[in-house]
Write a protein that holds these residues in place. Sequence first.
Motif, PDB file in Angstrom:
ATOM      1  N   ARG A 177       0.816  -1.202   0.000  1.00 48.55           N
ATOM      2  CA  ARG A 177       0.000   0.000   0.000  1.00 48.55           C
ATOM      3  C   ARG A 177       0.853   1.257   0.000  1.00 48.55           C
ATOM      4  O   ARG A 177       0.546   2.249  -0.636  1.00 48.55           O
ATOM      5  CB  ARG A 177      -0.908   0.006   1.219  1.00 48.55           C
ATOM      6  N   THR A 178       1.954   1.193   0.738  1.00 48.07           N
ATOM      7  CA  THR A 178       2.838   2.362   0.760  1.00 48.07           C
ATOM      8  C   THR A 178       3.438   2.593  -0.615  1.00 48.07           C
ATOM      9  O   THR A 178       3.550   3.723  -1.076  1.00 48.07           O
ATOM     10  CB  THR A 178       3.963   2.121   1.782  1.00 48.07           C
ATOM     11  N   GLY A 181       1.112   4.217  -2.652  1.00 45.28           N
ATOM     12  CA  GLY A 181       0.975   5.590  -2.194  1.00 45.28           C
ATOM     13  C   GLY A 181       2.025   6.521  -2.752  1.00 45.28           C
ATOM     14  O   GLY A 181       1.798   7.719  -2.881  1.00 45.28           O
TER      15      GLY A 181
END
Lengths: 287, 314, 253
Positions: A177-178, A181
């Motif tokens: 997810r990072t 991001g």
Amino acid sequence: MAGLLTVVFDGVAYGMLLFLFSVGLSVTLGLMRFINLAHGAFGMVGGYVAVTLLNGFGVPFLLILPIAFILTGLFGAAAEKAMIRHVYRMPELQQVLFSIGFAFAAGAVANILFGPQQQPMILPSWLTVQVSVLGLDVTAYRLFLIGSGLLVGLLVIGLFNYTLYGAKVRAAVDLRRTAEGIGINVDRLFLVTFSLGAAFAGLGGALAVGFLGLDPTFPLKYLVIVLMVVAIGGPGSIVGSFLAALGLGVTDALFKYLVPEVGGFVIYALLVIMMVFFPKGIMERSA
Amino acid sequence: MRVTPEAGIGVVLLVAAVAAFFLFPGYLALLSTIFILAIFALSYDLLQGHAGVVSLGHAVFFGIGAYASALLGRHGIAEPIVCLLLSTLASALVAGVLTRIVVVGNDLTRLLVTLGVGFLFFEAANQANWLTGGADGMPDFEVAPILGLFPFDFLGRTAYFYTLAVLVLVYAAMLRITRSAFGLALRGIRENTMRMHAIGAPVSRHLALAYIMAGACAGAAGALLAQTSRFVSLDMLGFERSADVVVITALGGTGSIPGVVLAAAVFGYLKDALSSFSPKYWQLGIGLVLMASVFVLRQGLAGLFNVFRTGDRE
Amino acid sequence: MTVALEASRLTVRFGHFTAVDNVDLSIASGSRHALIGPNGAGKTSLVHALTGNVPIAGGTVRLAGETISNLGQAQRVHKGLVRTFQITQLFQSLTVLDNVCLAIFERERKTLNFWRNAGQDKAVIEEAHGHLQFVDLDGLAKRTVRSLPYGQQRLVEIAVALAARPRVLILDEPAAGVPAAQSEAIFERIQSMPKSLTLLFVEHDMGLVFRFAERISVLVNGRLLAEGTPEAISNDPRVRQVYLGRRGAHASA
């Protein structure tokens, strides 16, 4: 003694092939957490491509290797886009069901198209000569395998450790997810990575025909040992896969030579023991 | 006493099975094979459908049951029910020894280890051909009449009722087990193992018990096959046999007892009809069905049953 | 004053990273004790260490005087130390009633029984309904957890924890992810819990903390910064510095 050294040589060559097969699986498992039991199917595809090109069209040996690499990679990309990317998020059971199904289907198709028999591969003469190394006579093909394996190994390690692409993969392995991001297109990353993994397996398959043989049972025959390489080396770790592949290849060859009555299943006993005591692999996650 | 949906469907299936005896007298051998397959599939469903443990080597216990029965027959213990009980015990013991492999590690290692154990036993049996007959199998061992009264006949009638009786017992037992607090605990482990620890559940102990039960039941199925076919071979331990039950539970709807039995019937029938006709296309079909099963009709045949069900159970 | 739960020099490490650093904690029996600190301070790691979810690198944990540091999580639960999770951990496809019943069956060690019909154990089912009544969810007993809105799932989480009959209950952000109106309801239930039950709760919302806590421990960077009554803590300059504000401000989750 000479016999023993020859066996070790064979083991190293075998280990190189195992490494090629397992690279894709290791990264797929570490990156997408996808348990792909059908990875061997890509090896098989590469093998059949090589055989068809060599026997059917007389394409020179050195040329069929990159072609097998590319074609298998494309096949992998197609499969990924069409089906496999939907399977990443599914629970473990569904992944197992899907990939076993894929392996069965691939083997069956190979059987239908090519028949159940071993595929002959006529290696070019420069690969079948005996070469003297360290006082031993080994087939040039063994050396070629070992050399190719080392070369690919270095390339892959370089790719994953020193390129931007590799950095993105490692970031996404750590924290998907990072990574998303900060703008990494994870879907495309997965596609490229999966295809590369398939391509390497295909290359391994093409190389394996002249050493291990090729028939429709290929995907499942080497499934366990390739999974072992990944599990012991640690999913996502290229260096770990390399070392594990080498270790397992040599161990398998040695035991089959030294203790033929039990050699066949020592490798499985080793698997069970290692998994009971080292459930997470021997290397802490690092590529 | 309330009749639950599963029990009701069980009765329907039983009636269908008995009807088949009269309607298809030439197919009794196939029907027996289907009953045995159903027992094997139920054993796997306990492990995977209820406890959530995916094993790719469950055929190990099937094979052990089969070989145990054959070896007992070779050494003078030939009464089938006695052999069945002893073979079941043998499988349970081996499962007990192997429980450590299902309770350690994460999903990948467990998958890998069950796969490896499967191949391990297969290779070991292959090598130990002084004991097992190796790749040739074991063709001659004695199988006495059941309870001294009912010999196995050529038409397969004795085998039919024998295997059906065991299936009914296993079916009923599975219903009881899954309806118990233990069954609930297994479903809890499947749903959320972390939560189970947090409510004080001895997860390893539960899994070990489930594994032993599943192994014992699979061993019973193997023993039945050995006794009714008078032949034991390596494929009873092989990967294809392990994969068969994985396919059947997926088709039947994991965790659904009647669904699994029905799926075993469908699978067994199709396999008999198609695989001798063309094994390659059978394998292709299985592969495609498996791949499709994760996209459509994910609950398998049980998904169809749920239409007739009210919302709650227990 | 008896100490219900106590940690001495508790340390948790993940590789080279020290998440919890020599923390001392003493929770009096019957107390409502809050654990606060900025994100990443190590609160959840501390809870994991107390309950046995992670291995301890150093220090001890004592429950009512008895050392439990070498016990597994399940064993600690049977001794009376129960927790809830920050992100709901329930059995999603089971009914609400089954979720609670399972906790009771495990507590009573009735899950070893694989023959008796669980649905006929009247005592367990009645007790389960009781716990659900406490969180006002008895009407939803037959619904699957998955079908409930998140706020109600948080309440089920509490009911399941209570069903394990804890002596000490650790609530890890019980109102996390829940809209304000429902978090009021959750804390109202928490406040109604009997005094015989000791409560330790991790919380970010300072308003809730100062309303419900009798004592507060402040954790920053894995270390215990301060501990005391709500007044003492809100006036503590070091705490103010960490939170960049006075009582009433909260670090958002």
